[in-house]
Design a protein around this motif. Sequence first.
Motif, PDB file in Angstrom:
ATOM      1  N   GLU A 190      76.637   5.374  -4.864  1.00 32.14           N
ATOM      2  CA  GLU A 190      77.665   5.223  -5.909  1.00 32.14           C
ATOM      3  C   GLU A 190      78.972   5.923  -5.536  1.00 32.14           C
ATOM      4  O   GLU A 190      80.065   5.371  -5.701  1.00 32.14           O
ATOM      5  CB  GLU A 190      77.076   5.791  -7.225  1.00 32.14           C
ATOM      6  N   VAL A 191      78.871   7.139  -4.989  1.00 32.98           N
ATOM      7  CA  VAL A 191      80.068   7.948  -4.712  1.00 32.98           C
ATOM      8  C   VAL A 191      81.033   7.203  -3.778  1.00 32.98           C
ATOM      9  O   VAL A 191      82.254   7.311  -3.930  1.00 32.98           O
ATOM     10  CB  VAL A 191      79.673   9.339  -4.139  1.00 32.98           C
ATOM     11  N   ARG A 193      81.689   4.168  -3.752  1.00 32.50           N
ATOM     12  CA  ARG A 193      82.362   3.085  -4.481  1.00 32.50           C
ATOM     13  C   ARG A 193      83.198   3.629  -5.630  1.00 32.50           C
ATOM     14  O   ARG A 193      83.786   2.877  -6.388  1.00 32.50           O
ATOM     15  CB  ARG A 193      81.308   2.100  -5.013  1.00 32.50           C
ATOM     16  N   SER A 194      83.254   4.973  -5.758  1.00 30.58           N
ATOM     17  CA  SER A 194      83.897   5.613  -6.915  1.00 30.58           C
ATOM     18  C   SER A 194      85.412   5.658  -6.782  1.00 30.58           C
ATOM     19  O   SER A 194      86.115   5.801  -7.774  1.00 30.58           O
ATOM     20  CB  SER A 194      83.383   7.040  -7.069  1.00 30.58           C
ATOM     21  N   GLY A 195      85.924   5.595  -5.537  1.00 31.99           N
ATOM     22  CA  GLY A 195      87.361   5.761  -5.323  1.00 31.99           C
ATOM     23  C   GLY A 195      87.807   7.217  -5.384  1.00 31.99           C
ATOM     24  O   GLY A 195      88.984   7.519  -5.211  1.00 31.99           O
ATOM     25  N   ASN A 196      86.886   8.147  -5.598  1.00 26.75           N
ATOM     26  CA  ASN A 196      87.216   9.585  -5.671  1.00 26.75           C
ATOM     27  C   ASN A 196      87.129  10.194  -4.266  1.00 26.75           C
ATOM     28  O   ASN A 196      86.048  10.546  -3.790  1.00 26.75           O
ATOM     29  CB  ASN A 196      86.255  10.274  -6.648  1.00 26.75           C
ATOM     30  N   HIS A 197      88.280  10.324  -3.602  1.00 34.19           N
ATOM     31  CA  HIS A 197      88.250  10.686  -2.168  1.00 34.19           C
ATOM     32  C   HIS A 197      87.812  12.111  -1.904  1.00 34.19           C
ATOM     33  O   HIS A 197      87.190  12.384  -0.879  1.00 34.19           O
ATOM     34  CB  HIS A 197      89.573  10.306  -1.506  1.00 34.19           C
ATOM     35  N   GLU A 199      85.469  13.628  -3.660  1.00 35.16           N
ATOM     36  CA  GLU A 199      83.998  13.537  -3.754  1.00 35.16           C
ATOM     37  C   GLU A 199      83.409  12.826  -2.536  1.00 35.16           C
ATOM     38  O   GLU A 199      82.334  13.189  -2.042  1.00 35.16           O
ATOM     39  CB  GLU A 199      83.585  12.802  -5.040  1.00 35.16           C
ATOM     40  N   ILE A 200      84.098  11.797  -2.037  1.00 37.01           N
ATOM     41  CA  ILE A 200      83.617  11.065  -0.850  1.00 37.01           C
ATOM     42  C   ILE A 200      83.589  12.002   0.360  1.00 37.01           C
ATOM     43  O   ILE A 200      82.589  12.071   1.081  1.00 37.01           O
ATOM     44  CB  ILE A 200      84.495   9.819  -0.586  1.00 37.01           C
ATOM     45  N   TRP A 203      80.683  14.446  -0.012  1.00 37.18           N
ATOM     46  CA  TRP A 203      79.393  13.775   0.246  1.00 37.18           C
ATOM     47  C   TRP A 203      79.202  13.565   1.749  1.00 37.18           C
ATOM     48  O   TRP A 203      78.136  13.830   2.293  1.00 37.18           O
ATOM     49  CB  TRP A 203      79.362  12.439  -0.504  1.00 37.18           C
TER      50      TRP A 203
END
Length: 220
Positions: A190-191, A193-197, A199-200, A203
């Motif tokens: 999910e992360v 595909r979140s668009g939250n860079h 968080e990406i 991860w």
Amino acid sequence: MKITILTLFPEMFSALEASILGRAQREKKIQIEIVDIRAYTEDKHLKCDDYPFGGGAGMVMMAQPIGSAIEAVDPEHGARRIYLSPKGKRLDQETAIRLAEGGDLVLLCGHYEGVDQRAVDLFIDEEISIGDYVLTGGELPAMVLTDCISRYVEGVLSPQSLVDESFSEGLLEYPHYTRPVEYRGLVVPEVLRSGNHAEIDKWRREQARAITAKNRPDLL
Ligand code: 4GY
């Protein structure tokens, strides 16, 4: 940069025409020349190998064809001359970068039991191994070294590829995914595909650390 490869089996090197190295050659970012050592033997039957002094299995590549080939392709000794062999210093990324920045190269491929030591003593600057296993010849190692060095030559890869690599900080790479979102019941995390860079990135760092701890704890 020019890489000249000396071999008794030039037909093995068609692999270098494909994909990224093929394009790099067509775009003149790198020049690769394959030279048949046999063209330089002074033997009337074109022989390039002979029985080992002291006995033992297999054949040894003669010094004369190798010496003449090296002196023909690099008469001024302007290139760094490398012999691929399991006895060499182990190839790593740092060595690849040094060689990519150090001018033209001549790579000597051994076959059979190896080459007459005098060819190494007289004509070779550096002996490099691609890993602790023994192959049937130096041709695949020469292609591995050529590929690895070429990645660091200006214009061969996109600059971003090398930036991403240096951000991995000596860890193994995080997992990659592309479409579709679901394949045989497995879903892209999910992360990603979140668009939250932020968080990406977090991860990916965690994943890189975990796979490194599992497969290559020596790198931590
Ligand atoms: N490993 N790294 C390697 C190799 C085969 C006998 C000399 C290696 O670089 N070369 O296994 N080479 C040998 C076979 C002749 C080359």
